[in-house]
Design an enzyme around this catalytic site. Structure first.
Site, PDB file in Angstrom:
ATOM      1  N   ASP A 133       0.829  -1.213   0.000  1.00  0.00           N
ATOM      2  CA  ASP A 133       0.000   0.000   0.000  1.00  0.00           C
ATOM      3  C   ASP A 133       0.865   1.266   0.000  1.00  0.00           C
ATOM      4  O   ASP A 133       1.843   1.354   0.763  1.00  0.00           O
ATOM      5  CB  ASP A 133      -0.866  -0.045   1.269  1.00  0.00           C
ATOM      6  CG  ASP A 133      -1.949   1.006   1.296  1.00  0.00           C
ATOM      7  OD1 ASP A 133      -2.824   0.969   0.417  1.00  0.00           O
ATOM      8  OD2 ASP A 133      -1.918   1.859   2.207  1.00  0.00           O
ATOM      9  N   GLU A 162       1.887  -0.134  -4.658  1.00  0.00           N
ATOM     10  CA  GLU A 162       0.987   0.940  -5.079  1.00  0.00           C
ATOM     11  C   GLU A 162       1.790   2.237  -4.978  1.00  0.00           C
ATOM     12  O   GLU A 162       2.274   2.591  -3.901  1.00  0.00           O
ATOM     13  CB  GLU A 162      -0.237   1.013  -4.168  1.00  0.00           C
ATOM     14  CG  GLU A 162      -1.234   2.054  -4.657  1.00  0.00           C
ATOM     15  CD  GLU A 162      -2.194   2.545  -3.588  1.00  0.00           C
ATOM     16  OE1 GLU A 162      -3.290   2.982  -3.933  1.00  0.00           O
ATOM     17  OE2 GLU A 162      -1.836   2.506  -2.386  1.00  0.00           O
ATOM     18  N   ASP A 181     -10.403   1.461  -5.044  1.00  0.00           N
ATOM     19  CA  ASP A 181     -10.355   2.918  -4.882  1.00  0.00           C
ATOM     20  C   ASP A 181     -10.902   3.649  -6.098  1.00  0.00           C
ATOM     21  O   ASP A 181     -10.866   4.879  -6.151  1.00  0.00           O
ATOM     22  CB  ASP A 181      -8.893   3.380  -4.689  1.00  0.00           C
ATOM     23  CG  ASP A 181      -8.320   2.930  -3.363  1.00  0.00           C
ATOM     24  OD1 ASP A 181      -9.090   2.781  -2.396  1.00  0.00           O
ATOM     25  OD2 ASP A 181      -7.093   2.717  -3.300  1.00  0.00           O
TER      26      ASP A 181
HETATM   27  C1  NOJ Z   1      -4.454   3.089  -0.654  1.00  0.00           C
HETATM   28  C2  NOJ Z   1      -5.566   2.122  -0.482  1.00  0.00           C
HETATM   29  O1  NOJ Z   1      -5.790   1.453  -1.684  1.00  0.00           O
HETATM   30  C3  NOJ Z   1      -6.759   2.914   0.004  1.00  0.00           C
HETATM   31  O2  NOJ Z   1      -7.942   2.159  -0.008  1.00  0.00           O
HETATM   32  C4  NOJ Z   1      -6.443   3.449   1.382  1.00  0.00           C
HETATM   33  O3  NOJ Z   1      -7.477   4.304   1.803  1.00  0.00           O
HETATM   34  C5  NOJ Z   1      -5.132   4.214   1.396  1.00  0.00           C
HETATM   35  N1  NOJ Z   1      -4.094   3.585   0.642  1.00  0.00           N
HETATM   36  C6  NOJ Z   1      -4.617   4.354   2.794  1.00  0.00           C
HETATM   37  O4  NOJ Z   1      -4.127   3.123   3.247  1.00  0.00           O
END
Ligand code: NOJ
Length: 542
Positions: free
Chosen positions: A193, A247, A320
């Site tokens: 993440d 990510e 997201d």
């Molecule tokens: C990215 C995640 O995909 C998202 O869902 C999350 O709110 C943020 N990082 C914080 O962890």
């Protein structure tokens, strides 16, 4: 270390809350995932990525972890996860866990001890006497005062998600311990993440003025990021047959090459976001009209730049993002645009990621009532917009198009109550179109979106050219058609996708010798492409 399986495999992302509920509490769970392994097998999935299921107060649906070594009771138990790993491996499917290590929950033991300045935990987080002007990703101020410690702490997301301080070597050791724990349990990799945020400029300088993300020059892609990843790689990743996908928000191809070049031993691949801004300015809340060229340009850039140096991820959706048909396709040409988008994306070089429901063409729920949205980012943005005097109507328009909850409504398994997701009251409403769009309806229908996805997955396994072949754009400047060529010593593939809802004059005489490998229309014409038509031609070299 084998790198083939994660390049050649197809990944399926599960958002556990919304996938399948096995105990009727309205929340999806691990046993629900186990129940659906035959489905994953049937569509040809090789790797499963499960969004966080660890213990969490659920302020950000599990991206705020309070215990990395245990499972949140609503998802099941550690024993259930062991069973999941076993059953997946039996079915020859690998498991990738979400690893959220930029921040913890404020309920995590480390944060509680850090507040008390307890021994080594004193500097586990970023603490300052004065607030810095940085802002974060949920439209919030990034430094919040803590009454007990009488200092401000950094949180790039919600205030309940304090950022860890990676300068502290004990933090890094603790994080490695977490990684080893899961890898020893049999997990095959991590989706890391917001990994390009973990290194900060610990002098915390004042950020330059910016309408969004003030201070990002001090927390995005900092030089130390590479040191930390190399350390993780050397001490952990390299010791297992595993893979990492990071990510990485606001990343350019140059930094991506550094992160994913195998020689540098950092990450295996990353998620970039350039193509996700083809319908918005910089961030999704500043919407603009979608133009196909704005999707094609970044995708093509990433294909060209990473070829032979790094490795791409191929995605259009995740938890997201709103659904891709609404953003880049058409509800009127629902089947055609769903299948065209899949063709456009999954014939490119990289590892395909399919987000739950994408394979059946799920669409945005676009709830008109603010209370139907559960996501904290959505509510934060609403409040922020209203503070800046945007009308309720205007904010609702943004939310209906762009809220993350559009991608988080329950998986549509069949047309019975709650779409076969749960026998209890679901934690979030279903998209009412589950009556028409569901797995049961599509699974045995040769002409369904799901069957089309299955065909693509099968073709990727049949032709290595789709996985490893070179990529060249055809007629790049064309604003309506996205066409490209993939080739190696054995085959040449031509992919042609019409991005508009009208027929488009298109001469294919050049490809007369080629065989039509895949198309989303029954009748194809030499002189034009129908609305959202996709074709894949193949030619075998002698
Ligand atoms: C990215 C995640 O995909 C998202 O869902 C999350 O709110 C943020 N990082 C914080 O962890």
């Amino acid at each position: 270390m084998q790198e083939k399986w994660y390049k050649e495999g197809v990944v399926y992302q599960i958002y556990p809350r919304s996938f399948k509920d096995s105990n009727s509490d309205g929340i999806g769970d691990v046993s629900g995932i186990i129940e659906k392994i035959p489905y994953l097998k049937e569509i040809g999935i090789d790797i499963l990525w499960v969004s966080p299921i660890y213990k969490s107060p659920m302020v950000d649906n599990g991206y705020d972890i309070s215990d990395y070594y245990d499972i949140n009771p609503e998802f099941g138990t550690l024993e259930d996860v062991k069973k999941l790993i076993k059953e997946l491996h039996k079915a020859d499917i690998k498991l990738v866990m979400d690893l959220v290590i930029n921040h913890t929950s404020s309920e995590h033991e480390w944060f509680k001890r850090s507040i008390k300045k307890d021994g080594k935990y004193k500097d586990y987080y970023h603490w300052e006497d004065k607030p810095i002007n940085w802002t974060g990703f949920f439209g919030q101020k990034a430094w919040t005062y803590n009454e007990d410690r009488k200092q401000y702490y950094l949180h790039l997301f919600a205030k309940e998600q304090p950022d860890l301080n990676y300068e502290n070597k004990y933090v890094r050791e603790d994080v490695k311990k977490i990684m080893r724990f899961w890898l020893d349990l049999g997990v095959d990799g991590f989706r890391c993440d917001v990994i390009n945020l973990i290194a900060k400029n610990n002098k915390y300088p004042k950020g330059k003025f910016s309408p969004i993300l003030v201070g990002k020059e001090y927390y995005l892609n900092q030089p130390k990021l590479h040191d930390y990843l190399k350390e993780f790689n050397e001490d952990v990743f390299s010791k297992y047959d595993m893979f990492t996908v990071g990510e990485t928000v606001f990343i350019d191809t140059e930094t991506a090459k550094l992160l994913t070049n195998p020689k540098r031993k950092e990450l295996n691949m990353i998620f970039q976001f350039d193509h996700m801004t083809s319908d918005c300015h910089y961030v999704k809340w500043f919407m603009k009209k979608f133009k196909p060229f704005n999707l094609k340009k970044p995708l093509s850039k990433w294909q060209n730049e990473l070829n032979g140096v790094g490795w791409n991820t191929l995605y259009l959706e995740n938890h997201d993002q709103p659904r891709s048909i609404n953003r880049f396709g058409s509800l009127k040409y629902w089947y055609e645009s769903a299948t065209m988008l899949a063709t456009m994306l999954y014939f490119q070089q990289g590892t395909p990621f399919i987000y739950q429901g994408q394979e059946i063409g799920m669409t945005n729920a676009s709830f008109t009532n603010l209370d139907d949205y559960k996501d904290l980012e959505t509510h934060n943005i609403y409040k922020l917009g209203r503070k800046f005097l945007f009308s309720h109507k205007r904010m609702m328009k943004k939310i209906m198009n762009m809220s993350r909850d559009n991608g988080r409504t329950p998986m549509q398994w069949d047309n019975t109550t709650n779409g076969g997701f749960s026998e209890g009251e679901p934690w979030i409403k279903l998209n009412p179109n589950y009556i028409d769009i569901n797995v049961k309806k599509q699974i045995n229908d040769e002409s369904s979106v799901l069957s089309y996805y299955k065909k693509i997955i099968k073709l990727r396994k049949e032709y290595r050219t789709i996985i490893y072949g070179n990529y060249i754009d055809i007629d790049f400047m064309n604003k309506k058609i996205y066409s490209y060529k993939r080739y190696d010593d054995n085959y040449e593939l031509i992919i042609i996708c019409n991005f508009i809802d009208k027929s488009y004059k298109f001469d294919i005489t050049k490809y007369k010798e080629y065989k039509l490998l895949l198309t989303n229309y029954k009748d194809n014409y030499d002189g034009f492409l129908k609305p959202y038509e996709a074709r894949v031609y193949i030619n075998k070299y002698k």
